[in-house]
Every structure is written in structure tokens, then in C-alpha cells.
Design an enzyme around this catalytic site. Structure first.
Site, mmCIF file in Angstrom:
data_model
loop_
_atom_site.group_PDB
_atom_site.id
_atom_site.type_symbol
_atom_site.label_atom_id
_atom_site.label_comp_id
_atom_site.label_asym_id
_atom_site.label_seq_id
_atom_site.Cartn_x
_atom_site.Cartn_y
_atom_site.Cartn_z
ATOM 1 C CB VAL A 400 0.070 10.768 0.490
ATOM 2 C CG1 VAL A 400 -0.168 11.547 1.315
ATOM 3 C CG2 VAL A 400 1.695 10.223 0.790
ATOM 4 C CD GLU A 402 2.999 2.461 -2.983
ATOM 5 O OE1 GLU A 402 3.695 1.533 -2.696
ATOM 6 O OE2 GLU A 402 2.426 3.161 -2.018
ATOM 7 C CE LYS A 407 3.261 5.551 -0.233
ATOM 8 N NZ LYS A 407 2.021 5.633 0.542
ATOM 9 C CG HIS A 450 -0.882 -3.007 1.764
ATOM 10 N ND1 HIS A 450 -0.425 -4.306 1.099
ATOM 11 C CD2 HIS A 450 -1.564 -2.288 0.758
ATOM 12 C CE1 HIS A 450 -1.026 -4.376 -0.223
ATOM 13 N NE2 HIS A 450 -1.468 -3.066 -0.127
ATOM 14 C CG ASN A 500 1.015 -5.606 -3.671
ATOM 15 O OD1 ASN A 500 0.193 -6.143 -4.330
ATOM 16 N ND2 ASN A 500 0.798 -4.631 -3.074
#
EC number: 4.2.1.17
Length: 729
Positions: A400, A402, A407, A450, A500
Site C-alpha cells: 500500500v 508509503e 501500513k 522490497h 535505497n
């Protein structure tokens, strides 16, 4: 028994017919240096048999020969060029002697015959295969070219065009295609392979088949007119220049070698192959690409070991549809794990199903599946607005928006709807897993998963271990990712995880360059054309989404304020405030319009320069070297910190995550391989020139120690024994 070696044996089959059987002690046959030497000894025995009438080559494994032993390459390629050339001459003399036996020969080929395995069967007169065949020459993908005669025999057997397509691209083909182009002479069911091969061999022995005529073209110059040769090689060189580019010397070297050897017979052509192979083997590109192959094997082996005691999930669920949810649902269903896709919004569910259907239709258009298969896969994706079917799922991935509050609420609600042993995972890209786990009653059943966009194309899945994630939870999610055809890499928890976390310092380097007056177009050009990234940073930000990057940048700054908190308004802020979100709304660093195929095409937009002028010093020119240094140092420093802090376990896993998750240029091999190639002392000297730019440019202490002691990150490889000491007769 005529001959028995460690990896092959030779015996009589029937009147005058011998069989040479590859049967290594390990699970697969490889053409390593010891096997090449044994093959030479076995052929020596055959040459003494006056009553020999024919020879059958076969394998006792599920695959014929999977290729050379890549683990030997790094050490073999460290020996001096003259010694490597000497060993290649010996190896080729073995295959020549196989080809020159005064009797017909046939290879019964099952499963894989790649690289050296393919080159081995090219030396026989006939090849009969099973339907599961994969045959080809993948060497250029490793930064080298065929070295056991593949670049000589294949063009003379198939013709230049078909051979160039396989060799330059490092391709392998299946049984039907191999039969069509003449790479094999027939395809039979596995249970009929030996019987069929013997039938062909008897026909050749009896004179019903002219095996000498079949062999002859491989010994002669390539049969091409001057016009045909010009067309074939000009087209091939053009295609290679377009697809491989300057950073990958192997494909163009292979094409030029085949072209130069075309007018010669076997011996001189093999000499030319040898002269081209040896310098390629000593390139940084070959070391990097071979390193990637070995790292890939290591990562996949680690995943296999991790999941050996757990059952792969049989039913999955995705929370949140849309493009990402639809992509995950497609990938799971496509690989055989049915999936429930839930959303609170009917429009999002439709979007998710449309995305899955679109991806399946592409497979249909390419001829990979038929309508029946398409319908079968799509029927295993069940869209729902409620929790129907969630009591049966083994694993749920949340995808869903970020936002930690959203979440947490979604995960907590879902936990009440599933079995106590069901594993929950979050597809968050930046939010720490341990923070999300606080909302759950069973945090041990929760971890991060991820995916990278687009899901169907990107190989990497980061599996994030939270503070309370159990080993079984991690193993189950790794098993599901592997089943989906992905490469899972387990990392420990922190903001941004691994990929990231190291990407945003790279973006910070970009922002600082723009602040100091660099042109984003030049930065993109340098990072694409010179360093080798598939996209420059400006283009990548447009694809990721300026709004997404703006949000993630804030999360990373909060997580690592000492390094990632900036004290100035940057280009990302300026574009975000101007509602330029990248490709998603057609306006970013570029203006995007759809081309005839519906794909976004970037165009210049003068308005961007005006926006950037507000957050930048006057334009000035930067050298290519300075741009590369200022872009890469923050990323590499952060990669090293992640290793030192235990976020990522090994240099191999870090490099594979960068290559598979970010598109780090494979010819560099990853950040640690690049560091080792450059040398840590040289890197330290380079980085110290820019340390005035702030904490992101400060080299971690562990890397400084490496530089002081001249230590690499990968274990040093010892050169192979002097080739004269190898068994060469």
C-alpha cells in the site's frame, strides 16, 4: 575398460564402437583443465585402437556438459599471456584430435551443452539431442570469447549469420532452433537417445552416411562470397556496436576474429581465436563479468541453503493493487503460486488486474504462451475487496501507500484475518521494518520484501530482517521470492535498507553538482556513456518519480541526519514544488510525450533551467572525471558503511544487489569489484580531494585501513599453476 579418469571413462560398446562417457564425481559435468587433460589421454588410447570403427560421446548426468569451470577462470586468467596461450593450444589440440579420428563420431547430447560443452560436441561429426537441450556459447557474457574452437567450427557448420548471432550475443538455443539451424542433426526422446545415436553411427560406419563429407567444411575456410562476407560482418559489427557498446570489448572482438579467420583453414583460424582470446581474458571487464557470474552462483546457493528445511508457500496474497500490486500478483501467478489481490478501492483492483493481463498479453504476443495458458494464469489471481480467502494463504505482502500509519493499520488488520503461522511482509522501500513490526502481535512472523519496479523485469528482491523476524519467516519469504524467479538477498534493517540507503547519497552527489552549477544533461551523459549506468541520475529520478524521491529523501535524512540532512534547497525540492513529478505526469527534468508505441519519450524543456537557476550557482563546466568522482564517492562510501555495520553480509551480495537492483554497470562488477579494480589507496586519494563537500565524502575508517594495507575486499586470487605444470598430454 579402455580408460578411466576422474571425470570421464572410455569403454567398448559393441563390435568396434567405443563410448566416451563424461561422469564427474559432482552433480554436473564441467570442462575444467583436468577434464581436458583426461580427454586428451582418452583420445590417445583411441588412437591406438586398430579395430576402432566409431565413437559415441555421452554423459551420465542430467546435462551433457554445463560449460567450463568458471571458478578456475580467475586464477587461470592471471597466468602470463604466453602461458595461457600455450594451454589453449594444448586444449585445442585435444579437440582437433577428437575431430581427426579416422572413424565417424557422434555426441548424444542431453540437457545443457554450453560453452566448452558446446565446443566439445562441435568437434564430433554428428549430434543427436533430447528435447530439453540448451546449447550455445555464452562466453561473451563473461567478457571473453570461445577459446576451444567455437568461433572456428560453428560458422563453418551453420553459416556466418546464425553463428554470429549466437557467439556475439552469448546466446543458447533450444532443441527445435538447434535442429532448424543445423547445430544438431536430430532430436529424439530421452529414452531413445543412445539407440538413435547408435543407429546414426552404424549408418556412417556402413557408408550410408558420408561422415567425411560432413567433417570437411570444419577444416576449410568459411564458404562465403566477398559480398556475402561484407554484408554478414558489417551487419554483425553494427548490431554489436549498438547493443554492447564500447564497455564490452568481447562481442566485437569475437566478430572481428571470425571475420579475419574466415579465409583460413582450421589451424590458422584457431591461432587467430587464441590470439584474440588471451588479451580478453586479461581485461578488467572479464574479471568483473566472471565475478558477477560467481557472485550470482554464491547468492543463489545461499538462498537454496537457507530454504532447504522450509516448504515454499503454495498460496499468497497481495495487499494493495495498482501497478506494483498487479506486478507482484502477475509474477507470483506466472511462476505457479496462486494469489489473492486485495484493495479497498475497486478502481485500484481493476488497475492491478489490467497490469497482470497486460503482462500476460505481452507473453502471448511473443509466442511464449498460448491463450489457454494465459487464461489459466489469470484465473489464479483472485481480486477482492474483503479478506475472502485470506484464511488459506501462507504469505501476504503489503504494497500500500508509503506511509507508516497506513501500513501499520493495514498490517495489524490483516494479522487478525490470517492463520497464526502465516507470514506477513511489507514492500516498503524506506520505512524500517522494526518500526512497522510494533503494530503487530506476532512480529516474529513479519519481515520486509522490497520489490523493484517494474517487478517482472527487475531480478532483485531485498528481504529485510527486522529485530524480531524469525529465521523461519525469512526462509519462507526467500523461498517465495526464489519461486517467483527472483534473486532474494537478505539484508538487516535500517532506513532505506541496502539499495535505497546507498542510492540516496548518489542522488545527493547529483544535487550538489547541480547546486554548484553543473548541467544535468551533461551529468546524465557522462554517467551513462562514460561510467555505464543504464540511466543518468536526472532520468532515473524522472522514472522513479520526483515526488517519490522527495518523500524518500526526507525519510533518509531523518534516519541518517549526520550525513543525509541537507542545509539547502535542492533541484528535487524545486521540481517537486513546481509539481514536476517525472514521467508519471509528463514533467520532470524533461518533458515527456508518448511515442507511437505509447512509451514516454523525453524532450528538452527550457522551464527546467529557470527552476534550477533558483537553486544553483551560475553554470560552469565540470570534467568527466570530476562528475564521476562526485557522483560515485557518496554511493561507494555508503556501500562500505553498510558492510561494516552488517546491513549487508558480504561484498558479493552487495555487488549483486547493486547490479540487479540499480543496474550498476556489470562491466564494473559492482561497487566492491570497482573499488578493488581501482585500488583502495587510489580511491582514498580521489575521495580526499572532495572531503570538503561534506560528510558523504568522508571515507569510512574500514576503507582507510584497507588502503593503508593495500587489501582488496574480495579474497585475492592466486594465479593457476604454471601451465607447463598442468597435465598437457
Amino acid at each position: 575398460m579402455l580408460y578411466k579418469g576422474d571425470t570421464l571413462y572410455l569403454d567398448w560398446l559393441e563390435d568396434g564402437i567405443a563410448e566416451l562417457v563424461f561422469d564427474a564425481p559432482s552433480s554436473v559435468n564441467k570442462l575444467d583443465t583436468a577434464t581436458v587433460a583426461s580427454l586428451g589421454e582418452a583420445i590417445g588410447v583411441l588412437e591406438q585402437q586398430s579395430d576402432l570403427k566409431g565413437l559415441l560421446l555421452r554423459s551420465n548426468k542430467a546435462a551433457f556438459i554445463v560449460g567450463a569451470d568458471i571458478t578456475e577462470f580467475l586464477s587461470l586468467f592471471l597466468v602470463p599471456e604466453e602461458q595461457l596461450s600455450q594451454w589453449l593450444h594444448f586444449a585445442n589440440s585435444v579437440f582437433n584430435r577428437l575431430e581427426d579420428l579416422p572413424v565417424p563420431t557422434i555426441a548424444a547430447v542431453n540437457g545443457y551443452a554450453l560453452g566448452g560443452g558446446c565446443e566439445c560436441v562441435l568437434a564430433t561429426d554428428y549430434r543427436l539431442a533430447t528435447p530439453d537441450l540448451r546449447i550455445g556459447l555464452p562466453e561473451t557474457k563473461l567478457g571473453i570469447m570461445p577459446g576451444f574452437g567455437g568461433s572456428v567450427r560453428m560458422p563453418r557448420m551453420l553459416g556466418a549469420d546464425s553463428a554470429l548471432e549466437i557467439i556475439a550475443a552469448g546466446k543458447d538455443v533450444g532443441a527445435d532452433q538447434a535442429l532448424k539451424i543445423g547445430l544438431v542433426d536430430g532430436v529424439v526422446k530421452a529414452e531413445k537417445l543412445i539407440e538413435g545415436a547408435m543407429a546414426i553411427l552404424r549408418q556412417a560406419i556402413n557408408g550410408d552416411l558420408d561422415w567425411k563429407a560432413k567433417r570437411q567444411p570444419k577444416l576449410e575456410p568459411l564458404k562465403l562470397s566477398k559480398i556475402e562476407a561484407t554484408m554478414s560482418f558489417t551487419i554483425a559489427k553494427g548490431m554489436v556496436a549498438q547493443t554492447a557498446g564500447k564497455h564490452y570489448p568481447a562481442p566485437i572482438t569475437a566478430v572481428k576474429t571470425i571475420e579475419a579467420a574466415a579465409r583460413f583453414g582450421r589451424e590458422e583460424a584457431l591461432n587467430l581465436e587464441n590470439k584474440s582470446f588471451v588479451p580478453l581474458a586479461h581485461t578488467n571487464e572479464a574479471r568483473a563479468l566472471i565475478g558477477i557470474f560467481l557472485n550470482d552462483q554464491y547468492v543463489k546457493g545461499k538462498a537454496k541453503k537457507l530454504t532447504k528445511d522450509v516448504e515454499t508457500p503454495k498460496q499468497a496474497a497481495v495487499l494493495g493493487a495498482g501497478i506494483m500490486g498487479g506486478g507482484i500478483a502477475y509474477q507470483s501467478a506466472w511462476k505457479g503460486v496462486p494469489v489473492v489481490m486485495k484493495d479497498i478501492n475497486d478502481k485500484s483492483l481493476t488497475l492491478g488486474m489490467t497490469e497482470a493481463a497486460k503482462l500476460l498479453n505481452k507473453q502471448l504476443e511473443r509466442g511464449k504462451i498460448d491463450g489457454l495458458k494465459l487464461a489459466g494464469v489469470i484465473s489464479t489471481i483472485h481480486p477482492t475487496l474483503d479478506y475472502a480467502g485470506f484464511d488459506r494463504v501462507d504469505v501476504v505482502v503489503e504494497a500500500v501507500v508509503e506511509n507508516p500509519k497506513v501500513k501499520k493499520a493495514v498490517l495489524a488488520e490483516t494479522e487478525q484475518k490470517v492463520r497464526p503461522d502465516t507470514v506477513l511482509a511489507s514492500n516498503t522501500s524506506t520505512i524500517p521494518i522494526s518500526e512497522l513490526a510494533n503494530a503487530l502481535e506476532r512480529p516474529e512472523n513479519f519481515c520486509g520484501m522490497h520489490f523493484f519496479n517494474p517487478v517482472h523485469r527487475m531480478p532483485l528482491v531485498e528481504i529485510i530482517r527486522g529485530e524480531k523476524s524469525s529465521d523461519e519467516t525469512i526462509a519462507k519469504v526467500v523461498a517465495w521470492a526464489s519461486k517467483m524467479g527472483k534473486t532474494p538477498i537478505v539484508v538487516n534493517d535500517c532506513p532505506g535498507f541496502f539499495v535505497n540507503r546507498v542510492l540516496f547519497p548518489y542522488f545527493a552527489g547529483f544535487s550538489q553538482l547541480l547546486r554548484d552549477g553543473a548541467d544535468f544533461r551533461k551529468i546524465d551523459k557522462v554517467m551513462e556513456k562514460q561510467f555505464g549506468w543504464p540511466m543518468g541520475p536526472a532520468y532515473l529520478l524522472d522514472v522513479v518519480g520526483i515526488d517519490t524521491a522527495h518523500h524518500a529523501q526526507a525519510v533518509m535524512a531523518a534516519g541518517f541526519p549526520q550525513r543525509m540532512q541537507k542545509d539547502y534547497r535542492d533541484a528535487i525540492d524545486a521540481l517537486f514544488d513546481a509539481n514536476r513529478f517525472g514521467q508519471k505526469n509528463g514533467l520532470g527534468f524533461w518533458h515527456y510525450k508518448e511515442d507511437s508505441k505509447g512509451k514516454p519519450k523525453k524532450e528538452e524543456d527550457a522551464a527546467v533551467d529557470d527552476l534550477l537557476a533558483e537553486v544553483s550557482q551560475p553554470k560552469r563546466d565540470f570534467s568527466e572525471e570530476e562528475i564521476i568522482a562526485r557522483m560515485m564517492i557518496p554511493m561507494v562510501n555508503e556501500v562500505v558503511r553498510c558492510l561494516e555495520e552488517g546491513i549487508i553480509a558480504t561484498p558479493a551480495e552487495a555487488d549483486m544487489a547493486l547490479v540487479y537492483g540499480l543496474g550498476f554497470p556489470p562491466f564494473h562488477g559492482g561497487a566492491f569489484r570497482w573499488l578493488d579494480t581501482l585500488g583502495s589507496a587510489k580511491y582514498l586519494d580521489m575521495a580526499q580531494q572532495y572531503q570538503h563537500l561534506g560528510p558523504l565524502y568522508e571515507v569510512p575508517e574500514g576503507l582507510r585501513n584497507k588502503a593503508r594495507h593495500n587489501e582488496p575486499y574480495y579474497p585475492p586470487v592466486e594465479p593457476a599453476r604454471p601451465v607447463g605444470d598442468l597435465k598437457t598430454a
